[in-house]
Write a protein that holds these residues in place. Structure first.
Motif, PDB file in Angstrom:
ATOM      1  N   MET A  55     -42.423   2.886  17.203  1.00  0.00           N
ATOM      2  CA  MET A  55     -41.523   3.459  16.168  1.00  0.00           C
ATOM      3  C   MET A  55     -40.169   2.966  16.547  1.00  0.00           C
ATOM      4  O   MET A  55     -39.280   2.986  15.855  1.00  0.00           O
ATOM      5  CB  MET A  55     -41.705   5.019  16.417  1.00  0.00           C
ATOM      6  N   ARG A  56     -40.136   2.150  17.478  1.00  0.00           N
ATOM      7  CA  ARG A  56     -38.636   1.471  17.911  1.00  0.00           C
ATOM      8  C   ARG A  56     -37.773   2.726  18.185  1.00  0.00           C
ATOM      9  O   ARG A  56     -36.521   2.709  17.746  1.00  0.00           O
ATOM     10  CB  ARG A  56     -37.930   0.661  16.935  1.00  0.00           C
ATOM     11  N   LEU A  57     -38.129   3.724  18.652  1.00  0.00           N
ATOM     12  CA  LEU A  57     -37.205   5.017  19.131  1.00  0.00           C
ATOM     13  C   LEU A  57     -36.905   5.158  20.367  1.00  0.00           C
ATOM     14  O   LEU A  57     -36.212   6.214  20.693  1.00  0.00           O
ATOM     15  CB  LEU A  57     -38.080   6.282  18.338  1.00  0.00           C
ATOM     16  N   ARG A  88     -40.101   3.455   8.942  1.00  0.00           N
ATOM     17  CA  ARG A  88     -40.438   4.787   9.594  1.00  0.00           C
ATOM     18  C   ARG A  88     -40.819   5.939   8.696  1.00  0.00           C
ATOM     19  O   ARG A  88     -39.884   5.675   7.593  1.00  0.00           O
ATOM     20  CB  ARG A  88     -39.152   5.269  10.501  1.00  0.00           C
ATOM     21  N   GLY A  89     -41.621   6.328   8.647  1.00  0.00           N
ATOM     22  CA  GLY A  89     -41.920   7.688   7.941  1.00  0.00           C
ATOM     23  C   GLY A  89     -42.393   7.336   6.460  1.00  0.00           C
ATOM     24  O   GLY A  89     -43.044   7.914   5.773  1.00  0.00           O
ATOM     25  N   MET A  94     -45.493   9.635  12.484  1.00  0.00           N
ATOM     26  CA  MET A  94     -45.768  10.058  13.249  1.00  0.00           C
ATOM     27  C   MET A  94     -45.507  11.516  13.705  1.00  0.00           C
ATOM     28  O   MET A  94     -44.598  12.220  12.869  1.00  0.00           O
ATOM     29  CB  MET A  94     -44.543   9.356  14.503  1.00  0.00           C
ATOM     30  N   PHE A  96     -45.669  14.906  16.269  1.00  0.00           N
ATOM     31  CA  PHE A  96     -45.903  15.186  17.809  1.00  0.00           C
ATOM     32  C   PHE A  96     -46.031  16.596  18.258  1.00  0.00           C
ATOM     33  O   PHE A  96     -46.291  17.431  17.437  1.00  0.00           O
ATOM     34  CB  PHE A  96     -44.599  14.633  18.436  1.00  0.00           C
ATOM     35  N   SER A 102     -40.091  21.161  16.062  1.00  0.00           N
ATOM     36  CA  SER A 102     -39.956  19.859  15.179  1.00  0.00           C
ATOM     37  C   SER A 102     -39.624  19.957  13.881  1.00  0.00           C
ATOM     38  O   SER A 102     -39.528  19.021  13.364  1.00  0.00           O
ATOM     39  CB  SER A 102     -41.175  19.115  15.289  1.00  0.00           C
ATOM     40  N   MET A 164     -45.529  19.703   9.593  1.00  0.00           N
ATOM     41  CA  MET A 164     -45.361  18.423  10.080  1.00  0.00           C
ATOM     42  C   MET A 164     -46.406  17.204   9.468  1.00  0.00           C
ATOM     43  O   MET A 164     -46.112  16.314   9.201  1.00  0.00           O
ATOM     44  CB  MET A 164     -45.550  18.462  11.649  1.00  0.00           C
ATOM     45  N   ILE A 167     -45.290  16.409   6.047  1.00  0.00           N
ATOM     46  CA  ILE A 167     -44.297  15.633   6.367  1.00  0.00           C
ATOM     47  C   ILE A 167     -44.377  13.976   6.578  1.00  0.00           C
ATOM     48  O   ILE A 167     -44.212  13.084   5.907  1.00  0.00           O
ATOM     49  CB  ILE A 167     -43.170  15.997   7.194  1.00  0.00           C
TER      50      ILE A 167
ATOM     51  N   ASP B 169     -36.121  18.323  19.043  1.00  0.00           N
ATOM     52  CA  ASP B 169     -37.095  17.420  18.482  1.00  0.00           C
ATOM     53  C   ASP B 169     -37.082  17.263  16.857  1.00  0.00           C
ATOM     54  O   ASP B 169     -37.385  16.242  16.573  1.00  0.00           O
ATOM     55  CB  ASP B 169     -38.447  18.239  18.608  1.00  0.00           C
ATOM     56  N   TYR B 170     -36.459  18.252  16.220  1.00  0.00           N
ATOM     57  CA  TYR B 170     -36.276  18.139  14.914  1.00  0.00           C
ATOM     58  C   TYR B 170     -35.339  16.733  14.563  1.00  0.00           C
ATOM     59  O   TYR B 170     -35.266  16.164  13.328  1.00  0.00           O
ATOM     60  CB  TYR B 170     -35.949  19.080  13.899  1.00  0.00           C
ATOM     61  N   ALA B 173     -37.581  13.932  14.889  1.00  0.00           N
ATOM     62  CA  ALA B 173     -38.510  14.073  13.874  1.00  0.00           C
ATOM     63  C   ALA B 173     -37.878  13.436  12.521  1.00  0.00           C
ATOM     64  O   ALA B 173     -38.658  12.494  11.808  1.00  0.00           O
ATOM     65  CB  ALA B 173     -38.964  15.508  13.363  1.00  0.00           C
ATOM     66  N   LEU B 176     -37.726   9.747  13.068  1.00  0.00           N
ATOM     67  CA  LEU B 176     -39.130   9.479  12.458  1.00  0.00           C
ATOM     68  C   LEU B 176     -39.785   9.167  11.047  1.00  0.00           C
ATOM     69  O   LEU B 176     -40.374   8.469  10.684  1.00  0.00           O
ATOM     70  CB  LEU B 176     -40.360  10.148  13.152  1.00  0.00           C
ATOM     71  N   MET B 177     -38.799   9.959  10.339  1.00  0.00           N
ATOM     72  CA  MET B 177     -38.780  10.063   8.991  1.00  0.00           C
ATOM     73  C   MET B 177     -38.151   8.826   8.405  1.00  0.00           C
ATOM     74  O   MET B 177     -38.475   8.545   7.128  1.00  0.00           O
ATOM     75  CB  MET B 177     -38.098  11.146   8.301  1.00  0.00           C
ATOM     76  N   GLY B 178     -37.572   8.307   9.083  1.00  0.00           N
ATOM     77  CA  GLY B 178     -36.754   6.953   8.615  1.00  0.00           C
ATOM     78  C   GLY B 178     -35.297   7.290   8.240  1.00  0.00           C
ATOM     79  O   GLY B 178     -34.630   6.642   7.464  1.00  0.00           O
TER      80      GLY B 178
END
Lengths: 319, 279
Positions: A55-57, A88-89, A94, A96, A102, A164, A167, B169-170, B173, B176-178
């Protein structure tokens, strides 16, 4: 099978002022379209780092990622941050471990499902809301219309994990990375969530990387498995091969550690010792201090990942 | 509009009381000329100085025989706007500055925070005096001077909250959604940090009014004979035997500050859905 994701020679080093620590070394694997790949390993074996590098995070100041991660033909590691945001997304999503934390506590769940839809598509809010509602229903949330306007704290852990997943699925990604998606949930909810993911995988025809340390989930859910230890692949095989005939002593140990209903035992089997610290890897095979078959050679040389005629790969001298 | 309705629907008596108090003061400030029985400046009468409250002069008269009631009403114009503008400007600047510093971290954070510390290392009133005196003593320059010394408080608070919120975490998150960094900072992190900042801002309103009066007292803000609460309080301190001169403007400051505080508390509860009371 057509390949969707191909990771080649992935090396990840964590860098700080004094030294560098290698957390992933020479990791290579591939994932076909609509295939489910399980990644298993103890804590600290590099499972999550692998997914975060895809994810390159990882924090670019402290983690150095080398190698190629080609996804549908493009190397993700060469993309700019902006290009990566579009991936991403949208194409890779992803979920978790922690459904409890989250979700953004001050936005309604519905609003949070709309977010990726609005980010990646040119659609109106109305359309996004409709789609989000359908996603909620798809993810098996009863009374979705009302739940749409609820805040995360009004939902249970299982419900939140469903949100989640909704999403993550919003933009119909080609690849879903699930990093221990059920660890924080109790067993019945866990089964429901896995069932849901199976369903959706069939419907959407997407690939999944399932990261877990629960071998039960692997046998139930995955096509192929990677066994990871200290940032290396120790064994890669199909689920059938792995469970019928594990080759690596570590895999054998893992399988033996599972309690069986059919067998009466007082003590559970365990693999002696601990995962070595990333800064102090033993010489030779990383597993040798805990391996019951360890020989002199294992202490000095590092075994390579050997590919066997039946397609599986093992990192052990004994094979 | 819906938002305002939702806010009002909360079962929170203190919040409603606060709103009423604040609105009342705004109303008074706007319609001071209609409401006040006397002119706050021109109606001087040395024959009736230091009259106690009662009769024609509800709040008594001051050392020049001016009507304290009328002066309190007129004073709300300067005091309220000085307090509100100072707090709003420092709030806005501080939140941006601290948000960027906290979210970016590293060298950017270090440099930005040292800048804010440079300002904070001066005694506040002295620095405000220097700035106001350099720019020329009038109301708007004093407000500007106050905003300049005030914003680092918000920047520091924002930064510390942002640093803890961004580890949630959000936030990961939503990456992660971009979501882009800007979007995460403005749509995820800052809204989640707003609660404590709003409370601090409303608490600060009273402080800002008092500090402004300090500048006025030193001759840098409001010039006498213009009515202003802080200046009136200090005037009352000079005439300590006549309690009404300081008490009524003091009460005015008190009611504004506490009303704003109730509003702030209510807003914080509204912003955090976990605290929101169902109507």
């Amino acid at each position: 099978m057509e390949k969707l994701l191909e990771v080649k020679n992935l090396n990840v080093d964590f860098v700080n002022r004094d030294d560098t620590v290698r957390v992933i070394s020479n990791l290579s694997f591939s994932l076909g379209k609509s295939e489910v790949l399980g990644i298993v390993g103890e804590s600290g074996s590099g499972k999550s780092v692998t997914s975060l590098s895809i994810m390159r995070l990882l924090n670019e100041a402290s983690a150095r990622v080398r190698g190629t991660i080609s996804f549908g033909g493009t190397d993700l590691l060469t993309l700019s941050e902006r290009e990566m945001q579009a991936v991403r997304g949208n194409q890779i999503a992803m979920i978790f471990q922690e459904p409890m934390t989250s979700l953004n506590p001050i936005q309604t769940c519905g609003r949070q499902i709309m977010e990726p839809l609005l980010l990646h598509n040119q659609i109106s809010k109305k359309e996004a809301a409709d789609k989000a509602l359908r996603l909620l229903e798809l993810c098996g949330i009863p009374d979705a219309k009302n739940r749409f306007h609820e805040y995360p704290h009004q939902m249970s852990g299982g419900m939140r994990q469903r949100v989640m997943i909704a999403i993550a699925l919003a933009c119909s990604p080609k690849l879903l990375i699930a990093d221990e998606p059920t660890t924080a949930l109790d067993v019945t909810i866990q089964a429901q969530i896995l069932e849901l993911m199976k369903d959706i995988r069939k419907k959407n025809d997407m690939s999944i990387i399932m990261i877990t340390h629960d071998l039960g989930i692997i046998s139930d859910f995955c096509d192929r498995v990677l066994i990871m230890y200290t940032g290396e692949i120790f064994e890669a095989a199909t689920v059938k091969q792995l469970f019928r005939d594990p080759l690596h002593p570590y895999t054998q140990g893992l399988l033996q550690a599972l309690p069986r209903i059919s067998r009466q035992t007082d003590r559970l089997e365990a693999i002696e010792g601990m995962v070595p610290d990333a800064g102090q890897m033993p010489k030779g095979c990383h597993f040798h201090p805990r391996c019951k078959y360890a020989q002199e050679r294992c202490k000095k040389e590092r075994p390579e990942l050997k590919e066997l005629p039946d397609g599986r790969c093992v990192r052990c001298f004994r094979v | 509009m819906q938002v305002i309705k939702d806010i009002w629907k909360q079962k929170n008596f203190m919040f409603k009381l606060g709103v009423v108090m604040c609105l009342a003061w705004v109303f008074i400030a706007v319609f001071a000329s209609v409401l006040a029985p006397f002119d706050p400046v021109k109606d001087q009468d040395m024959l009736i100085r230091f009259q106690p409250p009662g009769g024609e002069h509800f709040f008594g008269t001051d050392s020049l025989g001016r009507d304290v009631f009328s002066r309190v009403l007129y004073g709300s114009r300067v005091s309220l706007s000085a307090g509100v503008v100072t707090v709003l400007v420092s709030f806005g600047v501080g939140i941006l500055f601290g948000g960027i510093a906290g979210y970016t971290g590293g060298l950017v954070d270090d440099v930005m925070m040292r800048i804010s510390e440079m300002i904070q290392s001066f005694p506040p009133l002295i620095l405000a005096m220097v700035i106001a005196a350099a720019l020329g003593p009038n109301i708007s320059n004093s407000i500007l001077a106050m905003a300049i010394i005030w914003w680092p408080n918000y920047a520091r608070l924002t930064r510390s909250i942002v640093i803890s919120v961004k580890e949630n975490d959000y936030i990961t998150a939503s990456r992660l959604m971009g979501a882009s960094h800007l979007r995460i900072l403005f749509k995820e992190i800052l809204p989640n940090s707003l609660g404590s900042m709003i409370v601090m801002a409303t608490l600060d309103l009273g402080n800002a009014i008092l500090m402004f009066s300090g500048l006025s007292f030193l001759g840098l803000g409001v010039q006498p004979p213009l009515a202003e609460w802080g200046a009136m309080v200090s005037d009352g301190v000079l005439n300590f035997n006549y309690w009404w001169i300081a008490t009524f403007p003091g009460l005015a400051i008190f009611t504004v500050a506490i009303g704003a505080n109730f509003v702030g508390d209510g807003l914080r509860d509204f912003l955090d859905p976990r605290m929101r009371r169902r109507a």
